[in-house]
Design a protein around this motif. Sequence first.
Motif, PDB file in Angstrom:
ATOM      1  N   LEU A  88       0.860  -1.175   0.000  1.00 55.60           N
ATOM      2  CA  LEU A  88       0.000   0.000   0.000  1.00 55.60           C
ATOM      3  C   LEU A  88       0.896   1.225   0.000  1.00 55.60           C
ATOM      4  CD1 LEU A  88      -2.510  -1.162   2.755  1.00 55.60           C
ATOM      5  CD2 LEU A  88      -2.905  -1.156   0.278  1.00 55.60           C
ATOM      6  N   HIS A  89       0.428   2.287  -0.654  1.00 54.74           N
ATOM      7  CA  HIS A  89       1.245   3.491  -0.778  1.00 54.74           C
ATOM      8  C   HIS A  89       0.399   4.721  -0.507  1.00 54.74           C
ATOM      9  CE1 HIS A  89       4.484   1.134  -2.590  1.00 54.74           C
ATOM     10  NE2 HIS A  89       3.483   0.411  -3.053  1.00 54.74           N
ATOM     11  N   LYS A 117      -3.600 -10.873   4.723  1.00 56.09           N
ATOM     12  CA  LYS A 117      -4.678 -10.402   5.605  1.00 56.09           C
ATOM     13  C   LYS A 117      -4.728  -8.872   5.679  1.00 56.09           C
ATOM     14  CE  LYS A 117      -4.304 -14.505   8.477  1.00 56.09           C
ATOM     15  NZ  LYS A 117      -3.886 -15.028   9.778  1.00 56.09           N
ATOM     16  N   MET A 118      -3.909  -8.201   4.843  1.00 51.05           N
ATOM     17  CA  MET A 118      -3.833  -6.729   4.797  1.00 51.05           C
ATOM     18  C   MET A 118      -3.211  -6.150   6.065  1.00 51.05           C
ATOM     19  SD  MET A 118      -4.969  -5.668   1.815  1.00 51.05           S
ATOM     20  CE  MET A 118      -5.487  -3.975   2.001  1.00 51.05           C
ATOM     21  N   GLU A 119      -2.366  -6.933   6.728  1.00 49.31           N
ATOM     22  CA  GLU A 119      -1.649  -6.464   7.903  1.00 49.31           C
ATOM     23  C   GLU A 119      -0.276  -5.954   7.470  1.00 49.31           C
ATOM     24  OE1 GLU A 119      -3.535  -9.786  10.947  1.00 49.31           O
ATOM     25  OE2 GLU A 119      -1.692 -10.231   9.854  1.00 49.31           O
ATOM     26  N   THR A 169      -3.364  -1.527  12.249  1.00 47.19           N
ATOM     27  CA  THR A 169      -2.863  -2.899  12.333  1.00 47.19           C
ATOM     28  C   THR A 169      -3.458  -3.795  11.252  1.00 47.19           C
ATOM     29  OG1 THR A 169      -4.562  -3.460  13.949  1.00 47.19           O
ATOM     30  CG2 THR A 169      -2.405  -2.747  14.802  1.00 47.19           C
ATOM     31  N   ASN A 170      -4.506  -3.313  10.566  1.00 49.89           N
ATOM     32  CA  ASN A 170      -5.108  -4.073   9.476  1.00 49.89           C
ATOM     33  C   ASN A 170      -5.787  -3.097   8.533  1.00 49.89           C
ATOM     34  OD1 ASN A 170      -7.275  -5.608   8.016  1.00 49.89           O
ATOM     35  ND2 ASN A 170      -6.249  -7.283   9.083  1.00 49.89           N
ATOM     36  N   ILE A 183      -9.879  -0.591   4.148  1.00 52.37           N
ATOM     37  CA  ILE A 183      -9.528   0.240   2.994  1.00 52.37           C
ATOM     38  C   ILE A 183      -9.713  -0.550   1.712  1.00 52.37           C
ATOM     39  CG2 ILE A 183      -7.643   1.486   1.839  1.00 52.37           C
ATOM     40  CD1 ILE A 183      -8.614   2.885   4.344  1.00 52.37           C
ATOM     41  N   GLU A 184      -9.447  -1.849   1.762  1.00 50.89           N
ATOM     42  CA  GLU A 184      -9.515  -2.665   0.547  1.00 50.89           C
ATOM     43  C   GLU A 184     -10.932  -2.737  -0.002  1.00 50.89           C
ATOM     44  OE1 GLU A 184      -7.420  -6.633  -1.192  1.00 50.89           O
ATOM     45  OE2 GLU A 184      -8.383  -6.812   0.750  1.00 50.89           O
ATOM     46  N   LYS A 185     -11.937  -2.398   0.791  1.00 51.87           N
ATOM     47  CA  LYS A 185     -13.318  -2.426   0.272  1.00 51.87           C
ATOM     48  C   LYS A 185     -13.467  -1.534  -0.951  1.00 51.87           C
ATOM     49  CE  LYS A 185     -14.963   1.264   3.242  1.00 51.87           C
ATOM     50  NZ  LYS A 185     -15.667   1.637   4.432  1.00 51.87           N
TER      51      LYS A 185
END
Length: 170
Positions: free
Chosen positions: A58-59, A76-78, A159-160, A164-166
């Motif tokens: 992620l940026h 897990k997007m952590e 922490t996760n 945001i990924e939604k």
Amino acid sequence: MPNTITIRSYKYPDVPYVEYSGELLEETSHYWFVKCPQNNILKHHIKKKEIVYQEASLHFFSKYHGYTVSIAINDKMEPLSMFCNISTPCTYKDGFITYIDIDMDYVKINQEWYIKNSDTYVTNSRTFNYPIQLTNFAVVSLQELKNNIADNVFPFGITNFSSIEKYSHK
């Protein structure tokens, strides 16, 4: 990749440095947030080679702050690690986010933050005659970055990132 956006960074004053693409997840009045897939290719213009990044990332590209943030993430997007560039504020035009990398990095690995490449910053500031305004901006930006990390200002303290990924169109 829907909402594909390309990131181009430069070394002072306008030397092409690195370039890569990702998916724009979110844009606010303050930043762009981009996700890059596993095995994303970064073109390193100075070294004239391509680098493959195995981890998804992620940026965070600020429109006002003097830094960018790259976050390696797991499935897990952590966050696994964070890499911050001291830079000029980012701009957007014709599908490209651009900024000038000011040769100073602030990196988090295993829960510890440290400055990286300060020797490169000193050398390049002399070699390329960085204006005093740019030097002052870099010092102020590093302190602002440290303050925002301590205060858990987005994207710090998360922490996760799955919420945001939604926004992602996968």
